[in-house]
Design a protein around this motif. Structure first.
Motif, mmCIF file in Angstrom:
data_model
loop_
_atom_site.group_PDB
_atom_site.id
_atom_site.type_symbol
_atom_site.label_atom_id
_atom_site.label_comp_id
_atom_site.label_asym_id
_atom_site.label_seq_id
_atom_site.Cartn_x
_atom_site.Cartn_y
_atom_site.Cartn_z
ATOM 1 N N ASP A 42 -2.027 12.254 -1.033
ATOM 2 C CA ASP A 42 -1.521 10.836 -1.752
ATOM 3 C C ASP A 42 -0.270 10.428 -0.962
ATOM 4 O O ASP A 42 0.549 9.840 -1.503
ATOM 5 C CB ASP A 42 -1.349 10.844 -3.267
ATOM 6 N N THR A 43 0.222 11.183 0.188
ATOM 7 C CA THR A 43 1.395 10.479 0.751
ATOM 8 C C THR A 43 0.959 9.420 1.979
ATOM 9 O O THR A 43 1.743 8.846 2.214
ATOM 10 C CB THR A 43 1.821 11.745 1.553
ATOM 11 N N GLY A 44 -0.347 9.173 2.285
ATOM 12 C CA GLY A 44 -0.928 8.555 3.191
ATOM 13 C C GLY A 44 -0.861 9.104 4.824
ATOM 14 O O GLY A 44 -1.512 8.209 5.500
ATOM 15 N N PHE A 45 -0.314 10.260 4.754
ATOM 16 C CA PHE A 45 -0.073 10.673 6.304
ATOM 17 C C PHE A 45 -0.455 12.198 6.240
ATOM 18 O O PHE A 45 -0.026 12.926 5.257
ATOM 19 C CB PHE A 45 1.398 10.601 6.879
ATOM 20 N N VAL A 46 -1.146 12.600 7.390
ATOM 21 C CA VAL A 46 -1.408 14.149 7.811
ATOM 22 C C VAL A 46 -0.686 14.242 9.034
ATOM 23 O O VAL A 46 -1.185 13.775 10.164
ATOM 24 C CB VAL A 46 -2.830 14.209 7.682
ATOM 25 N N CYS A 62 -7.460 7.598 4.537
ATOM 26 C CA CYS A 62 -7.649 6.907 3.259
ATOM 27 C C CYS A 62 -6.562 5.899 3.058
ATOM 28 O O CYS A 62 -7.148 4.631 2.688
ATOM 29 C CB CYS A 62 -7.405 7.787 1.803
ATOM 30 N N MET A 63 -5.388 5.988 3.650
ATOM 31 C CA MET A 63 -4.511 4.893 3.959
ATOM 32 C C MET A 63 -5.103 3.808 4.805
ATOM 33 O O MET A 63 -4.923 2.666 4.511
ATOM 34 C CB MET A 63 -3.018 5.159 4.029
ATOM 35 N N ARG A 64 -5.571 4.047 5.933
ATOM 36 C CA ARG A 64 -6.003 3.131 6.774
ATOM 37 C C ARG A 64 -7.260 2.418 6.150
ATOM 38 O O ARG A 64 -7.142 1.047 6.217
ATOM 39 C CB ARG A 64 -6.736 3.892 7.944
ATOM 40 N N ARG A 65 -8.148 3.051 5.473
ATOM 41 C CA ARG A 65 -9.110 2.303 4.527
ATOM 42 C C ARG A 65 -8.576 1.312 3.879
ATOM 43 O O ARG A 65 -9.096 0.133 3.521
ATOM 44 C CB ARG A 65 -9.917 3.172 3.867
ATOM 45 N N ASP A 66 -7.517 1.703 3.119
ATOM 46 C CA ASP A 66 -6.821 0.855 1.786
ATOM 47 C C ASP A 66 -6.196 -0.557 2.653
ATOM 48 O O ASP A 66 -6.253 -1.533 2.072
ATOM 49 C CB ASP A 66 -5.762 1.665 0.995
ATOM 50 N N LEU A 67 -5.479 -0.159 3.781
ATOM 51 C CA LEU A 67 -4.798 -1.236 4.664
ATOM 52 C C LEU A 67 -5.866 -2.352 5.134
ATOM 53 O O LEU A 67 -5.871 -3.451 5.129
ATOM 54 C CB LEU A 67 -4.173 -0.736 5.821
ATOM 55 N N ILE A 68 -7.199 -1.724 5.525
ATOM 56 C CA ILE A 68 -8.102 -2.522 5.829
ATOM 57 C C ILE A 68 -8.545 -3.343 4.793
ATOM 58 O O ILE A 68 -8.932 -4.557 4.812
ATOM 59 C CB ILE A 68 -9.407 -1.585 6.610
ATOM 60 N N LEU A 69 -9.122 -2.664 3.552
ATOM 61 C CA LEU A 69 -9.451 -3.626 2.354
ATOM 62 C C LEU A 69 -8.293 -4.604 1.883
ATOM 63 O O LEU A 69 -8.674 -5.884 1.554
ATOM 64 C CB LEU A 69 -9.504 -2.630 1.397
ATOM 65 N N VAL A 105 0.932 -1.130 -0.134
ATOM 66 C CA VAL A 105 -0.018 0.123 -0.022
ATOM 67 C C VAL A 105 0.915 1.369 -0.098
ATOM 68 O O VAL A 105 0.563 2.391 -0.623
ATOM 69 C CB VAL A 105 -0.864 -0.105 1.317
ATOM 70 N N ARG A 106 1.804 1.327 0.660
ATOM 71 C CA ARG A 106 2.774 2.341 0.869
ATOM 72 C C ARG A 106 3.296 2.621 -0.572
ATOM 73 O O ARG A 106 3.469 3.652 -0.901
ATOM 74 C CB ARG A 106 4.018 2.151 1.821
ATOM 75 N N LEU A 107 4.014 1.446 -1.194
ATOM 76 C CA LEU A 107 4.304 1.584 -2.674
ATOM 77 C C LEU A 107 3.256 2.424 -3.552
ATOM 78 O O LEU A 107 3.566 3.157 -4.601
ATOM 79 C CB LEU A 107 4.913 0.389 -3.114
ATOM 80 N N GLU A 108 1.867 1.875 -3.641
ATOM 81 C CA GLU A 108 0.794 2.351 -4.258
ATOM 82 C C GLU A 108 0.763 3.794 -4.008
ATOM 83 O O GLU A 108 0.661 4.776 -5.051
ATOM 84 C CB GLU A 108 -0.348 1.502 -3.656
ATOM 85 N N TYR A 109 1.065 4.267 -2.840
ATOM 86 C CA TYR A 109 0.838 5.775 -2.417
ATOM 87 C C TYR A 109 1.835 6.569 -3.140
ATOM 88 O O TYR A 109 1.622 7.568 -3.583
ATOM 89 C CB TYR A 109 0.698 5.886 -0.901
ATOM 90 N N GLN A 110 3.132 5.978 -2.848
ATOM 91 C CA GLN A 110 4.284 6.534 -3.591
ATOM 92 C C GLN A 110 4.042 6.814 -5.170
ATOM 93 O O GLN A 110 4.377 7.833 -5.698
ATOM 94 C CB GLN A 110 5.486 5.849 -3.316
ATOM 95 N N THR A 111 3.568 5.522 -5.706
ATOM 96 C CA THR A 111 3.322 5.804 -6.999
ATOM 97 C C THR A 111 2.239 6.659 -7.583
ATOM 98 O O THR A 111 2.272 7.519 -8.558
ATOM 99 C CB THR A 111 3.058 4.255 -7.520
ATOM 100 N N LYS A 112 1.152 6.702 -6.854
ATOM 101 C CA LYS A 112 -0.092 7.760 -6.996
ATOM 102 C C LYS A 112 0.586 9.232 -6.803
ATOM 103 O O LYS A 112 0.071 10.129 -7.572
ATOM 104 C CB LYS A 112 -1.171 7.690 -5.919
ATOM 105 N N PHE A 113 1.274 9.535 -5.719
ATOM 106 C CA PHE A 113 1.783 10.784 -5.639
ATOM 107 C C PHE A 113 2.646 11.191 -6.805
ATOM 108 O O PHE A 113 2.568 12.378 -7.269
ATOM 109 C CB PHE A 113 2.761 10.843 -4.267
ATOM 110 N N LEU A 114 3.731 10.328 -7.140
ATOM 111 C CA LEU A 114 4.624 10.507 -8.161
ATOM 112 C C LEU A 114 3.677 10.694 -9.535
ATOM 113 O O LEU A 114 4.218 11.749 -10.277
ATOM 114 C CB LEU A 114 5.557 9.580 -8.574
#
Length: 323
Positions: free
Chosen positions: A108-112, A119-126, A11-20
């Motif tokens: 799209d970093t996954g952190f605030v 959003c990242m918590r939701r994706d990790l749950i899924l 999921v972290r890699l997916e977020y890095q990809t989305k951000f870039l």
């Protein structure tokens, strides 16, 4: 508490990809407009220099630093407005060249503010749902969908099952590494898998790593590793039986029992008990049948380290067929 580490990395890699991807798309749109409007490119160069101008306005300015800063801010606001009007004049929205993130909160970093974004918590749950081993069961089997009307009231079945439902709901809500192991016993078709799925669903929602498997499936994984026939994915499975926060082992007793399966079961149970990682086991076998089938070192752990929950009633699948 910890999400499955493989899911977390993915999921972290997916977020890095989305951000870039969002940043690169914005760069492409800016380059497209710069080719159309050199004036826009000039404004952006001036805006990029604002940071340096702010620093210069406050260095060695004495008491006038705030006045100088306000001048730079006013210039910045004027350039921003010119930019907005220019874009609109060209037929583009004012934010056309901004990165368009999927989540505006974390960009799209996954952190605030160093905390995981919802959003990242939701994706990790899924992701936890996908890798839990429960598949489609989670869509229909929950605490809310568990129907006590299938259990007879006059003979005490409903009272017992109402107690089991309340206990397992509380177990899911309060779960941590101090939670007890559970041994769900009783004939087939009485809701053991349903409530196990409901427990898994809620515990995954709370951020824990849950793995559900049948006894037959678990021993098959160990068998593949034993004979060197495993894929890379299958080779990881035996380690996951020990590593996950909660292991749910369904239908213990349906497997072919031999010295090898006894050894595997003992290793999993013993490791999890020593590591204080709870396990939920369901079986159609009675206590006497468990003692007759498994080695003493296994039954002593099942009896001594697990809280027994007796499931009572008439096979719900048959009841549904008869209606």
């Amino acid at each position: 508490m910890g999400y499955n580490q493989e899911n977390y990395r993915r999921v972290r890699l997916e977020y890095q990809t989305k951000f870039l991807r969002a940043e690169e798309a914005a760069d492409h749109r800016r380059a497209e407009l710069y080719a159309i409007s050199p004036e826009l490119a000039a404004i952006d160069r001036q805006l990029s220099a604002t940071g340096a101008e702010i620093a210069l306005a406050t260095i060695g300015a004495g008491e006038r630093w705030q006045e100088n800063l306000e001048v730079v801010k006013a210039k910045n606001m004027r350039l921003q407005e010119e930019r907005r009007q220019l874009l609109m004049g060209l037929g583009y929205p004012a934010d056309y060249t901004d990165p368009h993130y999927e989540c505006p909160h974390c960009r799209d970093t996954g952190f605030v503010n160093a905390k995981m974004c919802t959003c990242m918590r939701r994706d990790l749950i899924l992701a936890g749902y996908e890798t839990s081993g429960l598949g489609e069961l989670m869509r229909t089997q929950s605490f809310e969908s568990f129907d006590l009307s299938y259990y007879q009231e006059h003979n005490g079945d409903r009272k017992q099952m109402k107690r089991n439902l309340a206990l397992m709901r509380r177990y899911a809500e309060e779960f941590d590494h101090t939670s007890p192991n559970l041994l769900l016993t009783g004939p087939t078709g009485l809701g053991k898998t349903h409530l196990s799925t409901a427990v898994a669903r809620r515990i995954i929602d709370r951020g824990y790593d849950v793995y559900y498997t049948s006894a037959v499936g678990m021993f098959a994984d160990f068998e593949r590793v034993r004979f060197g026939q495993s894929t890379e994915e299958a080779a990881e499975d035996p380690r996951r039986y020990t590593a996950c926060d909660l292991l749910i082992l369904d239908d213990l007793g349906t497997e072919v029992t031999n010295q090898f399966t006894n050894s595997c079961l003992y290793t999993v149970l013993n490791n999890r008990i020593n590591l204080k990682r709870p396990t939920v086991i369901s079986t159609n076998l009675t206590g006497k049948e468990l003692q007759a089938r498994y080695a003493d070192r296994i039954t002593s752990r099942l009896i001594g380290e697990f809280l027994p929950l007796r499931f009572m009633g008439t096979d719900i699948r048959r009841q549904k067929l008869n209606h």
